[in-house]
Write a protein that holds these residues in place. Sequence first.
Motif, PDB file in Angstrom:
ATOM      1  N   LEU A  70       0.848  -1.187   0.000  1.00 36.06           N
ATOM      2  CA  LEU A  70       0.000   0.000   0.000  1.00 36.06           C
ATOM      3  C   LEU A  70       0.881   1.234   0.000  1.00 36.06           C
ATOM      4  CD1 LEU A  70      -3.177   0.273   0.253  1.00 36.06           C
ATOM      5  CD2 LEU A  70      -2.745   0.980   2.612  1.00 36.06           C
ATOM      6  N   PHE A  71       0.735   2.069  -1.027  1.00 38.65           N
ATOM      7  CA  PHE A  71       1.477   3.321  -1.090  1.00 38.65           C
ATOM      8  C   PHE A  71       0.775   4.363  -0.219  1.00 38.65           C
ATOM      9  CE2 PHE A  71       1.769   7.630  -2.808  1.00 38.65           C
ATOM     10  CZ  PHE A  71       3.138   7.822  -2.825  1.00 38.65           C
ATOM     11  N   TYR A  72       1.571   5.164   0.490  1.00 40.46           N
ATOM     12  CA  TYR A  72       0.968   6.217   1.300  1.00 40.46           C
ATOM     13  C   TYR A  72       1.877   7.440   1.354  1.00 40.46           C
ATOM     14  CZ  TYR A  72       4.137   4.739   5.083  1.00 40.46           C
ATOM     15  OH  TYR A  72       5.254   4.433   5.822  1.00 40.46           O
ATOM     16  N   LYS A  73       1.266   8.586   1.683  1.00 40.03           N
ATOM     17  CA  LYS A  73       1.972   9.837   1.923  1.00 40.03           C
ATOM     18  C   LYS A  73       1.799  10.201   3.382  1.00 40.03           C
ATOM     19  CE  LYS A  73       0.677  11.463  -2.714  1.00 40.03           C
ATOM     20  NZ  LYS A  73      -0.058  12.499  -3.480  1.00 40.03           N
ATOM     21  N   ASP A  74       2.852  10.643   4.003  1.00 39.34           N
ATOM     22  CA  ASP A  74       2.832  11.079   5.400  1.00 39.34           C
ATOM     23  C   ASP A  74       3.595  12.395   5.439  1.00 39.34           C
ATOM     24  OD1 ASP A  74       2.837  11.372   8.130  1.00 39.34           O
ATOM     25  OD2 ASP A  74       3.767   9.438   8.571  1.00 39.34           O
ATOM     26  N   TRP A  75       2.860  13.496   5.339  1.00 40.95           N
ATOM     27  CA  TRP A  75       3.442  14.825   5.149  1.00 40.95           C
ATOM     28  C   TRP A  75       3.241  15.709   6.370  1.00 40.95           C
ATOM     29  CZ3 TRP A  75       1.043  16.578  -0.214  1.00 40.95           C
ATOM     30  CH2 TRP A  75       1.537  15.750  -1.234  1.00 40.95           C
ATOM     31  N   GLY A  76       3.959  16.834   6.359  1.00 43.79           N
ATOM     32  CA  GLY A  76       3.730  17.876   7.344  1.00 43.79           C
ATOM     33  C   GLY A  76       4.472  17.675   8.647  1.00 43.79           C
ATOM     34  N   ASN A  77       3.886  18.185   9.716  1.00 45.53           N
ATOM     35  CA  ASN A  77       4.487  18.154  11.045  1.00 45.53           C
ATOM     36  C   ASN A  77       4.283  16.785  11.671  1.00 45.53           C
ATOM     37  OD1 ASN A  77       5.316  18.557  13.676  1.00 45.53           O
ATOM     38  ND2 ASN A  77       3.831  20.178  14.129  1.00 45.53           N
ATOM     39  N   ALA A  78       5.344  16.032  11.830  1.00 49.28           N
ATOM     40  CA  ALA A  78       5.241  14.672  12.366  1.00 49.28           C
ATOM     41  C   ALA A  78       4.636  14.650  13.760  1.00 49.28           C
ATOM     42  CB  ALA A  78       6.623  14.013  12.388  1.00 49.28           C
ATOM     43  N   ASN A  79       4.731  15.768  14.484  1.00 49.47           N
ATOM     44  CA  ASN A  79       4.186  15.847  15.839  1.00 49.47           C
ATOM     45  C   ASN A  79       2.860  16.602  15.902  1.00 49.47           C
ATOM     46  OD1 ASN A  79       6.483  14.508  17.062  1.00 49.47           O
ATOM     47  ND2 ASN A  79       7.626  16.404  16.713  1.00 49.47           N
ATOM     48  N   GLY A  80       2.360  16.997  14.744  1.00 48.52           N
ATOM     49  CA  GLY A  80       1.116  17.754  14.717  1.00 48.52           C
ATOM     50  C   GLY A  80      -0.108  16.863  14.793  1.00 48.52           C
ATOM     51  N   ALA A  81      -1.265  17.476  14.997  1.00 53.44           N
ATOM     52  CA  ALA A  81      -2.517  16.737  14.953  1.00 53.44           C
ATOM     53  C   ALA A  81      -2.684  16.120  13.565  1.00 53.44           C
ATOM     54  CB  ALA A  81      -3.688  17.670  15.269  1.00 53.44           C
ATOM     55  N   THR A  82      -3.262  14.924  13.517  1.00 60.21           N
ATOM     56  CA  THR A  82      -3.287  14.134  12.284  1.00 60.21           C
ATOM     57  C   THR A  82      -4.628  14.218  11.577  1.00 60.21           C
ATOM     58  OG1 THR A  82      -1.690  12.577  13.240  1.00 60.21           O
ATOM     59  CG2 THR A  82      -2.964  11.817  11.348  1.00 60.21           C
TER      60      THR A  82
ATOM     61  N   LEU B 251      -3.258  21.977   4.743  1.00 61.18           N
ATOM     62  CA  LEU B 251      -3.245  21.613   6.168  1.00 61.18           C
ATOM     63  C   LEU B 251      -1.827  21.371   6.679  1.00 61.18           C
ATOM     64  CD1 LEU B 251      -6.397  19.317   6.398  1.00 61.18           C
ATOM     65  CD2 LEU B 251      -6.130  21.633   7.298  1.00 61.18           C
ATOM     66  N   ALA B 252      -0.969  20.811   5.841  1.00 58.99           N
ATOM     67  CA  ALA B 252       0.424  20.626   6.250  1.00 58.99           C
ATOM     68  C   ALA B 252       1.082  21.970   6.533  1.00 58.99           C
ATOM     69  CB  ALA B 252       1.194  19.855   5.183  1.00 58.99           C
ATOM     70  N   GLU B 253       0.748  22.974   5.738  1.00 62.02           N
ATOM     71  CA  GLU B 253       1.302  24.314   5.953  1.00 62.02           C
ATOM     72  C   GLU B 253       0.736  24.964   7.210  1.00 62.02           C
ATOM     73  OE1 GLU B 253       2.257  25.566   1.306  1.00 62.02           O
ATOM     74  OE2 GLU B 253       0.313  26.103   2.207  1.00 62.02           O
ATOM     75  N   GLN B 254      -0.385  24.452   7.702  1.00 60.68           N
ATOM     76  CA  GLN B 254      -0.973  24.942   8.947  1.00 60.68           C
ATOM     77  C   GLN B 254      -0.434  24.199  10.173  1.00 60.68           C
ATOM     78  OE1 GLN B 254      -3.245  27.552   8.954  1.00 60.68           O
ATOM     79  NE2 GLN B 254      -2.892  27.663   6.750  1.00 60.68           N
ATOM     80  N   GLY B 255       0.510  23.278   9.948  1.00 65.12           N
ATOM     81  CA  GLY B 255       1.130  22.581  11.060  1.00 65.12           C
ATOM     82  C   GLY B 255       0.577  21.199  11.361  1.00 65.12           C
TER      83      GLY B 255
END
Length: 276
Positions: free
Chosen positions: A12-24, A45-49
Amino acid sequence: MPYLKLRDGAELFYKDWGNANGATVTFSHGWPLSSDNWETQMMFLAEQGYRVIAHDRRGHGRSTQTWDGNNMDTFVDDLEELFAHLKVSDAVMVGHSHGGGEVTRYLGKHGTRRFRKAVLVGAVPPLMVKTGDNPEGTDKAVFDSFRDAMRKDRAQFFLDVPSGPFFGFNRSGAPKSEGQIRSWWAQGMRTSIKSAYDSIKDFSETDFTGDLKRIDIPVLVLHGDDDQVVPIQAAGLKSVKILPQGKLKTYKGGSHAIHNINADEVNKDLLDFIKS
């Protein structure tokens, strides 16, 4: 590129972007597309943290093209493996069209322990096909015609859908984006014909009524009132009445692809709901 090997060996291909410690926030795409269809919302949303996660459903995009398992229960079991692998918790789950069915079945089958809210965008629940108990649905003959068109000339069918009803480009005066059409076509043609073919039955004939009743978290339903693919009368208006904590926002003149065509408004609505 990140892949997760599933229980049957499929990847399964997936993307996991943005703040690794941010709300998911997780995203489930529609038929016959891929996680790329959510790129505007994910980047915003990634740019929003936020941490944003999206996958290519098995048979779709960059994931393994399995012959069998092109059904909702398999799809959501794949998701549970992915969410366990990525340690998803206290998250918000978002799904469009077929992906909205995936969100609904996931929460109905696996529960809400990983999620605090959900969003359904132009989603197929509670049931697309017309039955005696669902007179607002679409005649099965329409979905049979989709299958016939795919067997005859899938490449042309996958041009006709985005050129017309998907984005609402067949409406008089609608501004037409050749880029959106080409992106839809490219994503669709990357999906296996077997998965795309099987998924027509899956998104049209799966009854999500029981799943909707079991979802015990707030759910925002976003639906265009000119959705020609999943008409609001048979979907959003009915789902919000079944959901224990459902709230509906109707997009006036909105097509099936409001997250693409009305991206700024959808992004704001997502952010406001996630933060509330």
